[in-house]
Write an enzyme that holds these catalytic residues in place. Structure first.
Site, mmCIF file in Angstrom:
data_model
loop_
_atom_site.group_PDB
_atom_site.id
_atom_site.type_symbol
_atom_site.label_atom_id
_atom_site.label_comp_id
_atom_site.label_asym_id
_atom_site.label_seq_id
_atom_site.Cartn_x
_atom_site.Cartn_y
_atom_site.Cartn_z
ATOM 1 N N MET A 85 0.859 -1.187 0.000
ATOM 2 C CA MET A 85 0.000 0.000 0.000
ATOM 3 C C MET A 85 0.889 1.229 0.000
ATOM 4 S SD MET A 85 -3.042 -1.128 2.639
ATOM 5 C CE MET A 85 -1.955 -2.024 3.774
ATOM 6 N N CYS A 94 -2.129 -0.260 -9.365
ATOM 7 C CA CYS A 94 -2.429 0.996 -8.662
ATOM 8 C C CYS A 94 -3.411 1.833 -9.481
ATOM 9 C CB CYS A 94 -1.148 1.783 -8.410
ATOM 10 S SG CYS A 94 -1.453 3.358 -7.559
ATOM 11 N N GLY A 126 -8.552 -7.980 -1.887
ATOM 12 C CA GLY A 126 -9.723 -7.118 -1.914
ATOM 13 C C GLY A 126 -10.774 -7.502 -0.900
#
Length: 328
Positions: A12, A94, A195
């Site tokens: 992240m 991304c 996810g």
């Protein structure tokens, strides 16, 4: 490539610094991935990008790079390998406009020939494995992850991670875990599904729906990096791990904060730490009515001493429990 364990910490940008990755791995994450490192910046030796790619003490140490030029990707991969990376991950997922506007990240899913050039250059530049993280596609009209995954496998990529949304979804709506099955059925290499994984029940449903070998946990781990190991153990054994004690969480948060100060210096480290400190409070077992005030206190703290005092209050407990956690 063998996946040792069943739950991993997702990369992240601006979040999964080395301090956070160390905490996640300490508590049993199968592996962790660095925050996204801009290949041109790393190739030029820029300090901030070098810090993002650091992995001292990590095993395995995975560095994710992003870029749009084969030469930059190759050089960044070589530098990461020379600094001890176990393998290189290429970011093709991304959704940020800043990244896709430069024809990197998930923008590459609109240009598979360019994506394959980058993969080819990276694989050729290093002797360590190369993996790719992607999305389902740019939008619902072009869900081409199976095609990209097949071509990546042919170029020598060792593993694929798929965030089960399109780029145009960003992080909205529910992740489409069953859609990842088209990728797992198209390739022979391991696939990781990403996810909306917040707990072991989610992880079990993700694997059942997608056919993937592992799950990748992102936003749910911010402020509680230990959940990655908890979920990994639950998937492996079918048992629920004993909750991490307040003492162990306190030591982990302090260690994370201390790393940020040592890496960036006190002033800059304090700024980098604010999002993490606020998240640790969000997931702390304190009176909900006190959380807003405690978050404000931590993000406004100007000295390490103030932060340590506030963390002690957030993770307050009886002395016996703290002693037991240190001994363990």
């Amino acid at each position: 490539m063998a996946i040792h364990g069943l739950a991993v910490l997702a990369p992240m940008a601006g979040v999964t610094d080395l301090g956070m990755r160390r905490v996640a791995q300490q508590f049993g994450a199968a592996f962790t991935v660095s925050e996204m490192v801009a290949a041109p910046g790393l190739a030029r030796g820029e300090t901030e990008h070098r810090i993002r790619a650091e992995g001292h003490g990590m095993s395995p140490h995975v560095v994710q790079i992003a870029g749009c030029q084969p030469a930059d990707m190759a050089e960044a991969a070589r530098l990461a390998e020379g600094s001890g990376a176990t393998w290189i991950d290429i970011n093709m997922g991304c959704p940020s406009k800043r990244v896709t506007g430069g024809e990197a990240g998930s923008a590459l899913m609109r240009d598979l020939p360019q994506a394959l050039q980058l993969i080819r250059a990276t694989v050729s530049a290093v002797s360590i494995p190369v993996t790719v993280k992607m999305r389902l596609g740019w939008d619902d009209a072009s869900r081409n992850a199976p095609d990209l995954a097949c071509r990546a496998e042919q170029e020598g990529v060792a593993m694929i991670a798929v965030h089960a949304r399109t780029r145009c979804q960003f992080y909205k709506g529910a992740a489409d875990w069953p859609a990842v099955r088209r990728v797992t059925e198209a390739v022979r290499i391991p696939v990781v599904v990403n996810g909306d994984c917040a707990n072991a029940d989610d992880a079990n449903r993700m694997i059942a729906a997608s056919g993937a070998q592992a799950v990748m946990i992102g936003r749910a781990a911010v402020g509680q990096p230990w959940i990655v190991g908890n979920i990994s153990e639950s998937l492996a054994t079918g048992q629920t791990r004993r909750p991490v004690s307040a003492a162990a969480r306190a030591l982990a948060a302090r260690g994370h904060y201390e790393w940020l100060l040592s890496a960036f210096g006190t002033e800059k480290g304090l700024r980098h730490a604010r999002k993490h400190l606020a998240a640790y409070v969000t997931h702390a077992e304190i009176d909900p009515a006190e959380k807003d005030g405690m978050r404000a206190r931590l993000v406004r703290s100007e000295t390490p001493a103030d932060v340590f005092a506030a963390l002690d209050q957030v993770f307050a407990e009886d002395p016996g429990e703290r002693h037991d956690a240190r001994a363990a």
